[in-house]
Design a protein around this motif. Sequence first.
Motif, PDB file in Angstrom:
ATOM      1  N   GLN A 135       0.836  -1.199   0.000  1.00  0.00           N
ATOM      2  CA  GLN A 135       0.000   0.000   0.000  1.00  0.00           C
ATOM      3  C   GLN A 135       0.873   1.252   0.000  1.00  0.00           C
ATOM      4  OE1 GLN A 135      -3.689   0.568   0.296  1.00  0.00           O
ATOM      5  NE2 GLN A 135      -2.802   2.505  -0.401  1.00  0.00           N
ATOM      6  N   ALA A 170      -3.283   4.845  -3.067  1.00  0.00           N
ATOM      7  CA  ALA A 170      -4.295   5.859  -2.775  1.00  0.00           C
ATOM      8  C   ALA A 170      -3.679   7.217  -3.038  1.00  0.00           C
ATOM      9  CB  ALA A 170      -4.760   5.748  -1.326  1.00  0.00           C
ATOM     10  N   THR A 201      -7.484   8.926   5.013  1.00  0.00           N
ATOM     11  CA  THR A 201      -7.099   7.906   4.036  1.00  0.00           C
ATOM     12  C   THR A 201      -6.378   6.752   4.708  1.00  0.00           C
ATOM     13  OG1 THR A 201      -6.936   9.549   2.268  1.00  0.00           O
ATOM     14  CG2 THR A 201      -5.742   7.496   1.947  1.00  0.00           C
ATOM     15  N   SER A 205      -9.102   4.004   4.386  1.00  0.00           N
ATOM     16  CA  SER A 205      -9.043   3.551   2.993  1.00  0.00           C
ATOM     17  C   SER A 205      -7.847   2.678   2.679  1.00  0.00           C
ATOM     18  CB  SER A 205      -9.032   4.780   2.062  1.00  0.00           C
ATOM     19  OG  SER A 205     -10.160   5.587   2.275  1.00  0.00           O
ATOM     20  N   THR A 206      -7.048   2.334   3.661  1.00  0.00           N
ATOM     21  CA  THR A 206      -5.906   1.460   3.468  1.00  0.00           C
ATOM     22  C   THR A 206      -6.075   0.235   4.359  1.00  0.00           C
ATOM     23  OG1 THR A 206      -4.581   2.508   5.215  1.00  0.00           O
ATOM     24  CG2 THR A 206      -4.439   3.451   3.013  1.00  0.00           C
TER      25      THR A 206
END
Length: 436
Positions: A135, A170, A201, A205-206
């Motif tokens: 990521q 992202a 984030t 979102s990770t």
Amino acid sequence: MVRDDAGADDLFRRHQAVLPAWMPLYYELPMEIVAGAGCVVTDGEGTEYLDFYSGIATNILGYGVREVREAVQRQLCTGIVHTSTFYLIRAQVEVAERIGRLSGIPDPVVFFTCSGTEAVETALLLATQYRDSHQIISLRYAYHGRSFGALGVTGDRMWQGRGLSPLRVAHVRGGGRRRGELGSLDDTAYVRVCAEELEETITTSTPGRTAAMIVEPVQGVAGAVPLVPGQLGAYKEVLDRHDVPLIVDEVQTGWGRTGQFWGHQWHEVTPDLMVFAKGGGNGLSMGGVVGRREIMSCLPVPSLSSFGGNPLAMAAVRATIDYIETHALPAHAARVGDLLIEELRRNLANEPWVREVRGAGLLMAVEYAQPGSPAQPAPQMAEAVQEACRRRGLLVGLGGTFHDCARIMPPLTLSAEQAREGARRVAAATKDAREN
């Protein structure tokens, strides 16, 4: 060997026959540069140009620099151009020591590559191995190179291709806030919004373990968009809370181009990893990563770069750093850059097609937009200006997410008079493009 003196039009046809169509060339009739001195180059037809592009910010000292030429000649005279990293290379060790000190990173370790793309790939490899995660967080409008992983973290749609990537990425806000509702925010408010977005984030979102965040201090390919003062520092505070390493991409911003030796120094931030390339060899192929020892030492298997840090390139890098420091070029870039951007803004103040002139040091851009509709990019105008600049004896690049910017990155040895003259030519070329 007999020199082939065929003209540029014939060379262009041969280029098209043997090189890929996705490798673009500038100008309706592309040019061949055959000689250079200082900040001036000469094409195959004998025409001279003031160079405001320096080989995509790579010929950072300009052309025909005696100190660099003699250093390369001395190395050539030894008969050793390449040995590989399986042997000690004195110049490589010496340059690594200097870059480590210049980086400001505690207990630094340096690995050399042949390009900025390879340096970015190396930094991504190290970060993902160190954190056991694929990521990555990157910025919108970012550009980090042409390879698989580097394109994956690129945030500019023009360069992303089909968007396939070995990484999970992202993207968060970059330096630009010129479009949309954030355009009215002052720097403090914008930095707060950016930090909050990064925090959200990471936490929502990770997958819970982020390998790294990669950032350009000035987003070069996007059209010389600097991060807002305090933005990188705010990002670093968020990253530190989550133990996420910061990778700073100094490929275009390094070696004094922004007015500091490294672009991130304007933000008083120390990265965990930093990638460098381009100007460090004043035209010779070089790149690398410098970072904290624990991250740089995390690979569980041997690795190398066959040509990275080779004796010839390191001779050029050592001489280039000497020249930059001896002539105080970062401070010079700050002074002449301020003059150049002021002259550009003054000369272009009444041009209806010019939306903004921006940048840092000698890394800047002129952005073009439809008159009366500043949110509507004008790529055709930027291209017309580039052609008109050539006719007036000036080389500039193209950039911007919408291909709507003339990019300006002259050698750091640019004089004040050359800055004024270049600004006059950009203004005259803009008028030419508008009237034609």
